[in-house]
Design a protein around this motif. Structure first.
Motif, PDB file in Angstrom:
ATOM      1  N   UNK A 235       0.833  -1.199   0.000  1.00 11.04           N
ATOM      2  CA  UNK A 235       0.000   0.000   0.000  1.00 11.04           C
ATOM      3  C   UNK A 235       0.871   1.254   0.000  1.00 11.04           C
ATOM      4  N   UNK A 236       0.471   2.272  -0.758  1.00 14.11           N
ATOM      5  CA  UNK A 236       1.261   3.509  -0.759  1.00 14.11           C
ATOM      6  C   UNK A 236       1.206   4.187   0.605  1.00 14.11           C
ATOM      7  N   UNK A 237       2.374   4.544   1.126  1.00 18.44           N
ATOM      8  CA  UNK A 237       2.488   5.250   2.391  1.00 18.44           C
ATOM      9  C   UNK A 237       3.207   6.573   2.147  1.00 18.44           C
ATOM     10  N   UNK A 238       3.174   7.415   3.117  1.00 23.89           N
ATOM     11  CA  UNK A 238       3.775   8.745   2.967  1.00 23.89           C
ATOM     12  C   UNK A 238       5.303   8.653   2.925  1.00 23.89           C
ATOM     13  N   UNK A 239       5.879   7.721   3.714  1.00 23.29           N
ATOM     14  CA  UNK A 239       7.331   7.638   3.805  1.00 23.29           C
ATOM     15  C   UNK A 239       7.809   6.201   3.587  1.00 23.29           C
ATOM     16  N   UNK A 240       8.829   6.047   2.780  1.00 25.85           N
ATOM     17  CA  UNK A 240       9.570   4.796   2.695  1.00 25.85           C
ATOM     18  C   UNK A 240      10.885   5.021   3.427  1.00 25.85           C
ATOM     19  N   UNK A 241      11.059   4.317   4.550  1.00 25.98           N
ATOM     20  CA  UNK A 241      12.201   4.536   5.431  1.00 25.98           C
ATOM     21  C   UNK A 241      13.224   3.430   5.221  1.00 25.98           C
ATOM     22  N   UNK A 242      14.486   3.838   5.039  1.00 23.40           N
ATOM     23  CA  UNK A 242      15.596   2.893   4.991  1.00 23.40           C
ATOM     24  C   UNK A 242      16.723   3.449   5.876  1.00 23.40           C
ATOM     25  N   UNK A 243      17.149   2.615   6.845  1.00 26.48           N
ATOM     26  CA  UNK A 243      18.203   3.032   7.768  1.00 26.48           C
ATOM     27  C   UNK A 243      19.194   1.887   7.923  1.00 26.48           C
ATOM     28  N   UNK A 244      20.470   2.180   7.763  1.00 26.23           N
ATOM     29  CA  UNK A 244      21.534   1.206   7.996  1.00 26.23           C
ATOM     30  C   UNK A 244      21.938   1.307   9.462  1.00 26.23           C
ATOM     31  N   UNK A 245      21.903   0.180  10.181  1.00 27.22           N
ATOM     32  CA  UNK A 245      22.141   0.174  11.617  1.00 27.22           C
ATOM     33  C   UNK A 245      23.285  -0.770  11.963  1.00 27.22           C
ATOM     34  N   UNK A 246      24.115  -0.355  12.900  1.00 24.33           N
ATOM     35  CA  UNK A 246      25.183  -1.225  13.408  1.00 24.33           C
ATOM     36  C   UNK A 246      24.603  -1.981  14.601  1.00 24.33           C
ATOM     37  N   UNK A 247      23.796  -2.979  14.296  1.00 22.60           N
ATOM     38  CA  UNK A 247      23.106  -3.779  15.317  1.00 22.60           C
ATOM     39  C   UNK A 247      22.745  -5.121  14.698  1.00 22.60           C
ATOM     40  N   UNK A 248      22.636  -6.174  15.516  1.00 19.65           N
ATOM     41  CA  UNK A 248      22.268  -7.490  14.992  1.00 19.65           C
ATOM     42  C   UNK A 248      20.896  -7.451  14.322  1.00 19.65           C
ATOM     43  N   UNK A 249      20.795  -8.018  13.147  1.00 20.56           N
ATOM     44  CA  UNK A 249      19.531  -8.010  12.408  1.00 20.56           C
ATOM     45  C   UNK A 249      18.421  -8.679  13.199  1.00 20.56           C
ATOM     46  N   UNK A 250      18.744  -9.771  13.909  1.00 23.61           N
ATOM     47  CA  UNK A 250      17.715 -10.496  14.658  1.00 23.61           C
ATOM     48  C   UNK A 250      17.118  -9.628  15.754  1.00 23.61           C
ATOM     49  N   UNK A 251      17.942  -8.811  16.428  1.00 21.03           N
ATOM     50  CA  UNK A 251      17.434  -7.949  17.502  1.00 21.03           C
ATOM     51  C   UNK A 251      16.508  -6.873  16.954  1.00 21.03           C
ATOM     52  N   UNK A 252      16.901  -6.273  15.841  1.00 18.85           N
ATOM     53  CA  UNK A 252      16.069  -5.220  15.240  1.00 18.85           C
ATOM     54  C   UNK A 252      14.756  -5.807  14.740  1.00 18.85           C
ATOM     55  N   UNK A 253      14.829  -6.966  14.101  1.00 13.00           N
ATOM     56  CA  UNK A 253      13.622  -7.615  13.573  1.00 13.00           C
ATOM     57  C   UNK A 253      12.667  -7.972  14.702  1.00 13.00           C
ATOM     58  N   UNK A 254      13.205  -8.447  15.832  1.00 13.69           N
ATOM     59  CA  UNK A 254      12.342  -8.813  16.955  1.00 13.69           C
ATOM     60  C   UNK A 254      11.630  -7.589  17.516  1.00 13.69           C
ATOM     61  N   UNK A 255      12.307  -6.447  17.546  1.00 11.19           N
ATOM     62  CA  UNK A 255      11.680  -5.243  18.084  1.00 11.19           C
ATOM     63  C   UNK A 255      10.636  -4.686  17.124  1.00 11.19           C
ATOM     64  N   UNK A 256      10.914  -4.741  15.832  1.00  9.53           N
ATOM     65  CA  UNK A 256       9.980  -4.204  14.833  1.00  9.53           C
ATOM     66  C   UNK A 256       8.754  -5.081  14.681  1.00  9.53           C
ATOM     67  N   UNK A 257       8.884  -6.360  15.024  1.00 10.85           N
ATOM     68  CA  UNK A 257       7.805  -7.325  14.884  1.00 10.85           C
ATOM     69  C   UNK A 257       7.393  -7.415  13.418  1.00 10.85           C
TER      70      UNK A 257
END
Length: 319
Positions: A235-257
């Motif tokens: 679905x079209x949204x107002x913002x497409x966000x992309x951020x490069x993070x120095x953090x484990x992918x699994x931890x970020x994915x778990x928080x974002x759900x």
């Protein structure tokens, strides 16, 4: 354990309506098979329909239907229900506050004094802010849709799309999906002859039941959660966000759900991607992680973070 306490414990176990072998119940109650049989007979004398199967694999089960016996809960079960109701009454599900508050009052009133004291301690020693900002649900609509999903019944309702367009939809409901603060109905739209997901807070005028049954279809993606998530991502949204993070992918994915995707870039870095109408959520995600990051897009997110950083730094500086 006294006879009366043992009887209550036995009834509590049987109220799960699972089949218990005689040995399992005897072990739980720490009694002999003979004592167990006598206790079951006492329950029958009190009007409880307990089915028994004889033999080596025999056991007991409380018969479904008929008069509803008193509800018996373990201490932990009663407290869990009360805590869940309190969370809902505090705005956990917008639209259910008054109903859940009434239910909570009744549940606490039925608790024995020792549990009421535990709940009073929990209430007096807990602080928090009510949830706000979520879409308001109609309890009758939600429960009617749930019953239609369970019973495979066609349902017709009024629906208002995001752009305000009103329509009448006739669907084969599949599952309700709860994503964060929003509820969705995954269903097959008979008029459009295709699958659709509907925001439950935009559904209205749902009759109690239609009585018309349907043969369930296989939903695209294999399950309702996958289907709804896939639809939201396109679905079209107002913002497409992309951020490069120095953090484990699994931890970020778990928080974002379920609200976005996380790509593992190796060397302990990842890229967070999500579609959003507001930038509040990505800011909260980044604030949750004590790590370096680089905003790839949109520029508005970098500007917002810059302003927040400046305000925080100014507030933290000694006067």
């Amino acid at each position: 354990m006294s006879t009366s306490a043992r009887m209550l414990r036995l009834l509590s176990l049987l109220q799960t309506h699972r089949f218990w072998t005689g040995g399992e119940l005897a072990d739980r109650l720490e009694v002999s098979d003979r004592t167990l049989r006598r206790d079951v007979d006492r329950l029958r004398d009190l009007g409880y329909d307990v089915d028994a199967v004889r033999g080596a694999a025999g056991g007991y089960q409380l018969r479904a239907g008929g008069a509803l016996p008193p509800l018996l809960l373990e201490d932990e079960e009663a407290v869990a229900i009360a805590v869940g109701l309190r969370t809902a009454a505090n705005g956990g599900v917008p639209g259910f506050e008054d109903t859940t508050l009434q239910a909570l009052t009744k549940v606490i009133a039925l608790m024995p004094p020792r549990l009421r004291r535990r709940m009073a301690a929990l209430q007096s020693q807990t602080e928090g802010l009510p949830w706000s900002g979520g879409p308001v649900l109609d309890p009758a609509v939600l429960t009617t849709l749930a019953q239609a999903c369970r019973d495979d019944e066609v349902v017709t309702f009024a629906y208002t799309a995001a752009d305000g367009t009103a329509s009448t939809r006739r669907v084969e409901p599949h599952r309700l999906v709860n994503l964060g603060r929003r509820w969705y109905l995954a269903a097959y739209d008979r008029d459009r002859q295709d699958w659709r997901s509907f925001r439950v807070d935009r559904v209205a005028e749902v009759p109690a039941t239609s009585g018309q049954r349907f043969r369930p279809r296989e939903i695209p993606g294999g399950d309702a959660v996958t289907y709804v998530r896939r639809g939201l991502s396109t679905q079209p949204q107002r913002h497409l966000v992309r951020v490069r993070m120095v953090a484990p992918a699994a931890d970020v994915a778990a928080y974002m759900d379920r609200w976005g995707t996380v790509d593992d870039l190796g060397d302990g870095t990842c890229r967070m991607t999500l579609n959003t109408d507001t930038l509040d959520w990505p800011v909260l995600i980044l604030a949750n992680f004590d790590c370096d990051f680089e905003v790839e897009q949109p520029a508005e997110l970098g500007e917002l973070l810059g302003r927040l950083s400046a305000r925080i730094a100014a507030s933290a500086s000694p006067s």
